[in-house]
Motif scaffolding. Structure first.
Motif, PDB file in Angstrom:
ATOM      1  N   MET A   1       0.834  -1.197   0.000  1.00 26.41           N
ATOM      2  CA  MET A   1       0.000   0.000   0.000  1.00 26.41           C
ATOM      3  C   MET A   1       0.874   1.255   0.000  1.00 26.41           C
ATOM      4  SD  MET A   1      -2.476   1.384   2.969  1.00 26.41           S
ATOM      5  CE  MET A   1      -3.941   0.530   2.514  1.00 26.41           C
ATOM      6  N   LYS A   2       0.522   2.202  -0.862  1.00 27.06           N
ATOM      7  CA  LYS A   2       1.278   3.463  -0.919  1.00 27.06           C
ATOM      8  C   LYS A   2       0.492   4.556  -0.193  1.00 27.06           C
ATOM      9  CE  LYS A   2       3.654   2.708  -5.245  1.00 27.06           C
ATOM     10  NZ  LYS A   2       3.706   2.980  -6.660  1.00 27.06           N
ATOM     11  N   ILE A   3       1.129   5.172   0.793  1.00 23.50           N
ATOM     12  CA  ILE A   3       0.471   6.223   1.578  1.00 23.50           C
ATOM     13  C   ILE A   3       1.278   7.509   1.438  1.00 23.50           C
ATOM     14  CG2 ILE A   3      -0.324   6.935   3.867  1.00 23.50           C
ATOM     15  CD1 ILE A   3      -0.388   4.035   4.714  1.00 23.50           C
ATOM     16  N   ILE A   4       0.577   8.602   1.192  1.00 29.55           N
ATOM     17  CA  ILE A   4       1.271   9.898   1.136  1.00 29.55           C
ATOM     18  C   ILE A   4       0.775  10.785   2.270  1.00 29.55           C
ATOM     19  CG2 ILE A   4       1.931  11.851  -0.310  1.00 29.55           C
ATOM     20  CD1 ILE A   4       0.987  10.457  -2.670  1.00 29.55           C
ATOM     21  N   GLY A   5       1.711  11.379   2.981  1.00 24.28           N
ATOM     22  CA  GLY A   5       1.373  12.331   4.038  1.00 24.28           C
ATOM     23  C   GLY A   5       1.563  13.754   3.548  1.00 24.28           C
TER      24      GLY A   5
ATOM     25  N   GLU B   1       5.398   6.515  10.184  1.00 27.06           N
ATOM     26  CA  GLU B   1       6.331   5.521  10.741  1.00 27.06           C
ATOM     27  C   GLU B   1       5.570   4.251  11.133  1.00 27.06           C
ATOM     28  OE1 GLU B   1       8.887   7.437  13.685  1.00 27.06           O
ATOM     29  OE2 GLU B   1       9.235   5.470  14.614  1.00 27.06           O
ATOM     30  N   GLY B   2       4.422   4.441  11.792  1.00 25.20           N
ATOM     31  CA  GLY B   2       3.591   3.291  12.183  1.00 25.20           C
ATOM     32  C   GLY B   2       3.110   2.525  10.964  1.00 25.20           C
ATOM     33  N   ALA B   3       2.759   3.252   9.912  1.00 24.79           N
ATOM     34  CA  ALA B   3       2.276   2.602   8.682  1.00 24.79           C
ATOM     35  C   ALA B   3       3.402   1.800   8.019  1.00 24.79           C
ATOM     36  CB  ALA B   3       1.736   3.661   7.720  1.00 24.79           C
ATOM     37  N   ARG B   4       4.614   2.369   8.034  1.00 25.97           N
ATOM     38  CA  ARG B   4       5.757   1.657   7.423  1.00 25.97           C
ATOM     39  C   ARG B   4       6.034   0.349   8.153  1.00 25.97           C
ATOM     40  NH1 ARG B   4       7.862   6.761   6.869  1.00 25.97           N
ATOM     41  NH2 ARG B   4       9.120   6.624   8.742  1.00 25.97           N
ATOM     42  N   GLU B   5       5.840   0.364   9.458  1.00 26.08           N
ATOM     43  CA  GLU B   5       6.090  -0.863  10.237  1.00 26.08           C
ATOM     44  C   GLU B   5       5.119  -1.977   9.853  1.00 26.08           C
ATOM     45  OE1 GLU B   5       8.135   1.333  14.062  1.00 26.08           O
ATOM     46  OE2 GLU B   5       6.297   0.185  14.383  1.00 26.08           O
ATOM     47  N   GLN B   6       3.996  -1.592   9.233  1.00 24.11           N
ATOM     48  CA  GLN B   6       3.036  -2.600   8.767  1.00 24.11           C
ATOM     49  C   GLN B   6       3.233  -2.894   7.277  1.00 24.11           C
ATOM     50  OE1 GLN B   6       1.000  -4.333  10.804  1.00 24.11           O
ATOM     51  NE2 GLN B   6       2.141  -3.174  12.358  1.00 24.11           N
TER      52      GLN B   6
ATOM     53  N   LYS C   1       1.773   6.278  16.263  1.00 26.21           N
ATOM     54  CA  LYS C   1       2.236   5.116  15.494  1.00 26.21           C
ATOM     55  C   LYS C   1       1.122   4.081  15.348  1.00 26.21           C
ATOM     56  CE  LYS C   1       6.317   3.377  15.782  1.00 26.21           C
ATOM     57  NZ  LYS C   1       7.576   2.827  16.319  1.00 26.21           N
ATOM     58  N   ASN C   2       0.327   3.916  16.407  1.00 24.58           N
ATOM     59  CA  ASN C   2      -0.820   2.983  16.346  1.00 24.58           C
ATOM     60  C   ASN C   2      -1.840   3.414  15.315  1.00 24.58           C
ATOM     61  OD1 ASN C   2      -0.370   0.918  18.045  1.00 24.58           O
ATOM     62  ND2 ASN C   2      -1.137   1.987  19.865  1.00 24.58           N
ATOM     63  N   ILE C   3      -2.082   4.732  15.258  1.00 20.49           N
ATOM     64  CA  ILE C   3      -3.040   5.246  14.262  1.00 20.49           C
ATOM     65  C   ILE C   3      -2.520   4.895  12.864  1.00 20.49           C
ATOM     66  CG2 ILE C   3      -3.926   7.387  13.219  1.00 20.49           C
ATOM     67  CD1 ILE C   3      -4.200   8.507  16.081  1.00 20.49           C
ATOM     68  N   GLY C   4      -1.233   5.072  12.663  1.00 21.74           N
ATOM     69  CA  GLY C   4      -0.634   4.763  11.357  1.00 21.74           C
ATOM     70  C   GLY C   4      -0.698   3.284  11.027  1.00 21.74           C
ATOM     71  N   SER C   5      -0.418   2.436  12.011  1.00 16.57           N
ATOM     72  CA  SER C   5      -0.437   0.999  11.692  1.00 16.57           C
ATOM     73  C   SER C   5      -1.866   0.521  11.464  1.00 16.57           C
ATOM     74  CB  SER C   5       0.296   0.161  12.741  1.00 16.57           C
ATOM     75  OG  SER C   5      -0.066   0.535  14.010  1.00 16.57           O
ATOM     76  N   SER C   6      -2.830   1.045  12.218  1.00 19.11           N
ATOM     77  CA  SER C   6      -4.227   0.613  11.994  1.00 19.11           C
ATOM     78  C   SER C   6      -4.729   1.092  10.633  1.00 19.11           C
ATOM     79  CB  SER C   6      -5.186   1.195  13.035  1.00 19.11           C
ATOM     80  OG  SER C   6      -4.647   1.148  14.289  1.00 19.11           O
ATOM     81  N   PHE C   7      -4.272   2.250  10.218  1.00 21.92           N
ATOM     82  CA  PHE C   7      -4.732   2.819   8.938  1.00 21.92           C
ATOM     83  C   PHE C   7      -4.429   1.863   7.778  1.00 21.92           C
ATOM     84  CE2 PHE C   7      -3.991   6.269   5.553  1.00 21.92           C
ATOM     85  CZ  PHE C   7      -5.352   6.413   5.288  1.00 21.92           C
TER      86      PHE C   7
END
Ligand code: FMN
Length: 190
Positions: free
Chosen positions: A1-5, A25-30, A181-187
């Motif tokens: 998945m590609k995410i842009i901030g 950062e949280g999203a990258r960890e997922q 980071k949790n918000i990012g990983s759940s996203f």
């Protein structure tokens, strides 16, 4: 998945930047692939209202030639966006509003048959930071903003409001690192 901030604050290393970077950062960890654009580094002009994006027979998109052209390209290839803005006078920053207006040329189904054909809504997370500690103070505006982006055919997964920046910057707030980071990983899995 590609995410842009998108960091729509004039403060390059302010609260919004810190928070969006933690979410990514949280999203990258997922396993997500991420990219970010800090609006203090780029120049995006307001929509000129020329409606070339609507009228052009060749469907040339937006004709305003500035850094938004790079963002159009990035957005086209992204699955999900995270838009971060400080609250200014109870609303999104001017930078965030200019960016939102310019999305008209690319995102609105009325102007992008290609987008509609694919019938894939991009996921969107909206993040506000504000000085005031009362998270309900601008609730009507946050609800309105969510609705507006949904009308633009985004799949809005959440509106997060980080409060109390007046007394304590984001990076000093207890647990903020883990929460963001949790918000990012759940996203990633939403
Ligand atoms: C021009 C201006 C207007 C602001 N208006 C509000 C406001 O209406 N409500 C609020 O709670 N905070 C307000 N703030 C505080 C910012 O929202 C807050 O400090 C935010 O975290 C700044 O983000 P940044 O560090 O990414 O720039 C305002 C700040 C500025 C500079």
């Amino acid at each position: 998945m590609k995410i842009i901030g998108f960091i729509a604050s004039p403060r390059k290393e302010g609260n919004t930047a810190w928070i969006i970077n933690k979410i990514l950062e949280g999203a990258r960890e997922q396993g997500a692939e991420t990219q970010s654009w800090n609006f203090s580094d780029i120049k995006i002009n307001p929509c000129s209202g020329c409606l070339c994006c609507h009228n052009s027979a060749q469907n040339r998109g937006c004709v305003v030639n500035d850094d938004m052209q790079k963002l159009y390209g990035a957005i086209e290839h992204a699955d999900a966006l995270v838009l971060g803005s400080p609250v200014y006078m109870g609303q999104m920053s001017a930078q965030a509003k200019i960016f939102t207006d310019r999305l008209f040329a690319q995102i609105s189904p009325r102007f992008s048959p290609h987008f509609k054909e694919k019938n894939v809504k991009k996921k969107l997370l909206i993040v506000f930071t504000q000085g005031n500690p009362d998270s309900g103070m601008f609730q009507a505006y946050f609800d309105y903003t969510k609705n507006m982006f949904q009308l633009l055919e985004f799949d809005v997964k959440g509106v997060h409001v980080v409060t109390g920046m007046r007394n304590e910057p984001a990076h000093e707030k207890k647990d903020m690192h883990a929460i963001m980071k949790n918000i990012g990983s759940s996203f990633v899995s939403q």
